[in-house]
Motif scaffolding. Structure first.
Motif, PDB file in Angstrom:
ATOM      1  N   ARG A   8      -4.670  -7.152 -10.067  1.00 41.33           N
ATOM      2  CA  ARG A   8      -5.370  -8.296 -10.681  1.00 41.33           C
ATOM      3  C   ARG A   8      -5.844  -9.284  -9.621  1.00 41.33           C
ATOM      4  NH1 ARG A   8      -1.144  -7.554 -14.864  1.00 41.33           N
ATOM      5  NH2 ARG A   8      -2.223  -6.685 -16.683  1.00 41.33           N
ATOM      6  N   ASN A   9      -5.179  -9.309  -8.478  1.00 39.71           N
ATOM      7  CA  ASN A   9      -5.594 -10.171  -7.370  1.00 39.71           C
ATOM      8  C   ASN A   9      -6.571  -9.475  -6.430  1.00 39.71           C
ATOM      9  OD1 ASN A   9      -3.982 -12.301  -8.255  1.00 39.71           O
ATOM     10  ND2 ASN A   9      -2.196 -11.613  -7.068  1.00 39.71           N
ATOM     11  N   ASN A  10      -7.073  -8.318  -6.866  1.00 39.27           N
ATOM     12  CA  ASN A  10      -8.064  -7.551  -6.105  1.00 39.27           C
ATOM     13  C   ASN A  10      -7.561  -7.135  -4.726  1.00 39.27           C
ATOM     14  OD1 ASN A  10     -10.589  -6.267  -5.951  1.00 39.27           O
ATOM     15  ND2 ASN A  10     -11.475  -7.977  -4.811  1.00 39.27           N
ATOM     16  N   LYS A  11      -6.255  -6.842  -4.652  1.00 36.95           N
ATOM     17  CA  LYS A  11      -5.683  -6.396  -3.388  1.00 36.95           C
ATOM     18  C   LYS A  11      -6.151  -4.988  -3.036  1.00 36.95           C
ATOM     19  CE  LYS A  11      -2.645  -6.979   0.003  1.00 36.95           C
ATOM     20  NZ  LYS A  11      -2.738  -8.076   0.989  1.00 36.95           N
ATOM     21  N   TYR A  12      -6.366  -4.189  -4.071  1.00 33.97           N
ATOM     22  CA  TYR A  12      -6.715  -2.784  -3.841  1.00 33.97           C
ATOM     23  C   TYR A  12      -8.228  -2.585  -3.896  1.00 33.97           C
ATOM     24  CZ  TYR A  12      -1.751  -2.263  -4.899  1.00 33.97           C
ATOM     25  OH  TYR A  12      -0.386  -2.385  -4.908  1.00 33.97           O
ATOM     26  N   HIS A  13      -8.932  -3.107  -2.903  1.00 30.52           N
ATOM     27  CA  HIS A  13     -10.375  -2.890  -2.867  1.00 30.52           C
ATOM     28  C   HIS A  13     -10.734  -1.623  -2.100  1.00 30.52           C
ATOM     29  CE1 HIS A  13      -9.131  -6.050   0.088  1.00 30.52           C
ATOM     30  NE2 HIS A  13      -9.618  -5.171   0.925  1.00 30.52           N
ATOM     31  N   SER A  63      -6.580   5.103  -5.498  1.00 29.05           N
ATOM     32  CA  SER A  63      -6.306   6.487  -5.887  1.00 29.05           C
ATOM     33  C   SER A  63      -4.819   6.806  -5.880  1.00 29.05           C
ATOM     34  CB  SER A  63      -7.047   7.461  -4.954  1.00 29.05           C
ATOM     35  OG  SER A  63      -6.422   7.547  -3.681  1.00 29.05           O
ATOM     36  N   GLN A  64      -4.015   6.001  -5.182  1.00 30.02           N
ATOM     37  CA  GLN A  64      -2.574   6.243  -5.152  1.00 30.02           C
ATOM     38  C   GLN A  64      -1.826   5.400  -6.181  1.00 30.02           C
ATOM     39  OE1 GLN A  64      -1.359   5.757  -1.033  1.00 30.02           O
ATOM     40  NE2 GLN A  64      -2.133   7.764  -0.469  1.00 30.02           N
ATOM     41  N   VAL A  65      -2.379   4.227  -6.542  1.00 28.13           N
ATOM     42  CA  VAL A  65      -1.667   3.375  -7.509  1.00 28.13           C
ATOM     43  C   VAL A  65      -2.022   3.702  -8.956  1.00 28.13           C
ATOM     44  CG1 VAL A  65      -1.473   1.486  -5.845  1.00 28.13           C
ATOM     45  CG2 VAL A  65      -3.356   1.477  -7.486  1.00 28.13           C
ATOM     46  N   LEU A  66      -3.252   4.180  -9.215  1.00 32.10           N
ATOM     47  CA  LEU A  66      -3.651   4.433 -10.599  1.00 32.10           C
ATOM     48  C   LEU A  66      -2.777   5.484 -11.278  1.00 32.10           C
ATOM     49  CD1 LEU A  66      -5.534   3.766 -12.925  1.00 32.10           C
ATOM     50  CD2 LEU A  66      -7.182   5.422 -12.006  1.00 32.10           C
ATOM     51  N   PRO A  67      -2.494   6.639 -10.645  1.00 32.00           N
ATOM     52  CA  PRO A  67      -1.583   7.600 -11.297  1.00 32.00           C
ATOM     53  C   PRO A  67      -0.211   6.998 -11.573  1.00 32.00           C
ATOM     54  CG  PRO A  67      -2.754   8.655  -9.499  1.00 32.00           C
ATOM     55  CD  PRO A  67      -3.032   7.183  -9.386  1.00 32.00           C
ATOM     56  N   ALA A  68       0.309   6.193 -10.635  1.00 32.26           N
ATOM     57  CA  ALA A  68       1.627   5.589 -10.812  1.00 32.26           C
ATOM     58  C   ALA A  68       1.641   4.663 -12.022  1.00 32.26           C
ATOM     59  CB  ALA A  68       2.025   4.821  -9.554  1.00 32.26           C
ATOM     60  N   LEU A  69       0.596   3.854 -12.184  1.00 27.85           N
ATOM     61  CA  LEU A  69       0.533   2.934 -13.318  1.00 27.85           C
ATOM     62  C   LEU A  69       0.452   3.670 -14.641  1.00 27.85           C
ATOM     63  CD1 LEU A  69      -1.836   0.107 -11.997  1.00 27.85           C
ATOM     64  CD2 LEU A  69       0.640   0.035 -12.284  1.00 27.85           C
ATOM     65  N   GLN A  70      -0.103   4.880 -14.613  1.00 27.55           N
ATOM     66  CA  GLN A  70      -0.206   5.686 -15.833  1.00 27.55           C
ATOM     67  C   GLN A  70       0.949   6.679 -15.939  1.00 27.55           C
ATOM     68  OE1 GLN A  70      -4.271   7.220 -15.696  1.00 27.55           O
ATOM     69  NE2 GLN A  70      -5.018   5.359 -16.683  1.00 27.55           N
ATOM     70  N   PHE A  81       0.799  -1.220   0.000  1.00 23.75           N
ATOM     71  CA  PHE A  81       0.000   0.000   0.000  1.00 23.75           C
ATOM     72  C   PHE A  81       0.836   1.277   0.000  1.00 23.75           C
ATOM     73  CE2 PHE A  81      -2.476  -3.444   1.783  1.00 23.75           C
ATOM     74  CZ  PHE A  81      -3.603  -3.382   0.989  1.00 23.75           C
ATOM     75  N   SER A  82       2.142   1.155  -0.009  1.00 21.97           N
ATOM     76  CA  SER A  82       3.011   2.329  -0.124  1.00 21.97           C
ATOM     77  C   SER A  82       3.716   2.378  -1.477  1.00 21.97           C
ATOM     78  CB  SER A  82       4.053   2.332   1.000  1.00 21.97           C
ATOM     79  OG  SER A  82       4.830   1.150   0.983  1.00 21.97           O
ATOM     80  N   THR A  83       3.612   1.293  -2.250  1.00 20.64           N
ATOM     81  CA  THR A  83       4.343   1.215  -3.512  1.00 20.64           C
ATOM     82  C   THR A  83       3.851   2.240  -4.530  1.00 20.64           C
ATOM     83  OG1 THR A  83       4.693  -1.153  -3.120  1.00 20.64           O
ATOM     84  CG2 THR A  83       5.111  -0.355  -5.342  1.00 20.64           C
ATOM     85  N   GLY A  84       2.553   2.491  -4.564  1.00 20.68           N
ATOM     86  CA  GLY A  84       2.005   3.454  -5.523  1.00 20.68           C
ATOM     87  C   GLY A  84       2.594   4.840  -5.353  1.00 20.68           C
TER      88      GLY A  84
END
Length: 426
Positions: A272-277, A283-290, A241-244
């Motif tokens: 993909r494993n639904n960890k981020y429910h 909201s913190q990982v989506l910007p990082a992935l993009q 939960f801090s990686t993003g």
């Protein structure tokens, strides 16, 4: 989650062409994953409890895909419900620099005129940014006096970011205070390091710290080294939960995408494993992935935005209570070090919050109260003892000795275990 509605070939081709110019070519499956996360965030707007979340709005606005009608509706809720809550806090002379900063970033991401947003304190009406500057000055003065912020360096860093991306020249004393905190090892956990890195990078990019350029560069280098040193073999930086935020910071500080590839793949695997429910986590990982960060807000123009994201109806999922019961031992350790043990049987798959509620109902002397936050409810009082931010205390939660990475509503009880609630100072 599989997509039920595909983008047109033209849009997909355009996105792939855009991605192909970057060091790591974005694959179609990754785009589908991004859209799936985006839709989960949109759905969270319909189910969220409490105040509207400015971090969710910020992530939606930084995304490549949009549902502009829903985003506009959420913006109005922020300007009403969240605005009124912040006004109440300011009227009571409370420090809300973190929430005020996220509110600023959310409005800025929608290209809203920040000069039209005002708060009243002491019968005087002033703009949002004026109040934020004052809050940051109060934080700085408190650090000078007591060697720690009124809130924490995570919120302090958010304040620097919000002022900086809004075009406000950050006071040298404010940014120097953060640099000194990095220098003196007061910025340590991954989330705070990431936020401090983005804050100081924004100050550097603004060119407003030329007199202390060497110190600034040293602090940025130290933060980057800390983030990279905390990267695990599986790619996570700190924890799931801090990686993003860590990836956002590394990208903002100029790390090539290739250097973040393993961490981004770890995020994708978790998604993909639904960890981020939890919507805050998404909201913190989506910007990082993009390949974006909070600093992207500075150049946001809100022109010619994609508006193709549509939420399809989904069948409600009925989750039946598990017939399997597991025993949970709850240990409460007070600030004095005194410990008390309790035991309760709960259905396997229960949340920690549900387990604590069942224990409370048993009427064996265990009580607790909770407060709301952007991450969901958190423990504030256990057995009558408070853990207040003003006292620099919080309830540290662990399972069989391992610190929980999730909150009480997200952590699931999947087997017999010992949960420890410890009143801890930070």
């Amino acid at each position: 989650m599989r997509l039920h509605r595909m983008l047109s070939l033209v849009i997909v081709a355009g996105l792939l062409a855009f991605a192909s110019g970057k060091p790591c070519k974005t694959q179609t499956s990754n785009i589908e994953l991004h859209m799936s996360l985006n839709k989960n965030l949109l759905r969270s707007l319909e189910t969220q409890e409490g105040l509207p979340n400015p971090s969710v709005h910020l992530a939606l606005r930084l995304s490549n895909f949009h549902n502009l009608a829903k985003e506009s509706e959420h913006l109005n809720k922020l300007k009403n419900d969240l605005h009124n809550d912040i006004q109440s806090s300011l009227s009571n002379s409370q420090s809300v620099v973190g929430l005020l900063s996220l509110y600023t970033l959310a409005l800025k991401s929608s290209c809203y005129d920040l000069n039209t947003i005002t708060f009243t304190a002491g019968e005087r009406s002033e703009t949002l940014l004026t109040h934020l500057k004052k809050q940051m000055e109060q934080e700085k003065e408190h650090i000078a006096f007591s060697h720690r912020p009124l809130t924490n360096y995570y919120q302090y860093s958010l304040g620097v970011i919000a002022l900086c991306v809004s075009g406000i020249r950050v006071n040298h004393h404010v940014s120097n205070t953060l640099i000194k905190a990095v220098e003196h090892e007061q910025v340590n956990d991954t989330d705070t390091c990431a936020m401090a890195g983005m804050a100081l990078q924004c100050v550097k990019d603004a060119g407003s710290h030329v007199h202390n350029a060497a110190e600034l560069d040293t602090a940025l280098s130290k933060i980057k080294q800390k983030l990279l040193a905390s990267r695990r073999n599986d790619g996570h930086i700190g924890n799931e939960f801090s990686t993003g935020l860590a990836v956002q910071a590394l990208l903002a500080m100029g790390s090539p995408v290739a250097e973040c590839a393993a961490s981004m793949e770890a995020i994708r695997t978790d998604a993909r494993n639904n960890k981020y429910h939890n919507a805050m986590a998404i909201s913190q990982v989506l910007p990082a992935l993009q390949q974006k960060s909070y600093l992207t807000v500075k150049s946001k123009e809100c022109l010619n935005e994609d508006d193709t994201l549509v939420l399809e109806p989904i069948d409600p999922v009925v989750v039946l209570p598990s017939q399997t019961k597991v025993t949970v031992t709850v240990e409460v350790v007070t600030s004095s070090g005194a410990a008390a043990l309790y035991s309760v049987e709960v259905p396997k798959g229960s949340s920690l919050l549900e387990a604590l509620e069942l224990l409370k109902i048993k009427n064996v002397g265990f009580t607790f109260d909770k407060e709301s936050s952007l991450w969901g409810p958190f423990l504030s009082v256990v057995n009558g003892e408070q853990a207040r931010q003003s006292d620099r205390r919080y309830w540290h939660l662990s399972s069989d000795g391992t610190a929980l990475g999730e909150g009480i509503i997200d952590f699931k009880i999947d087997g017999a275990q010992k949960i420890t609630l410890k009143n801890t100072i930070y």
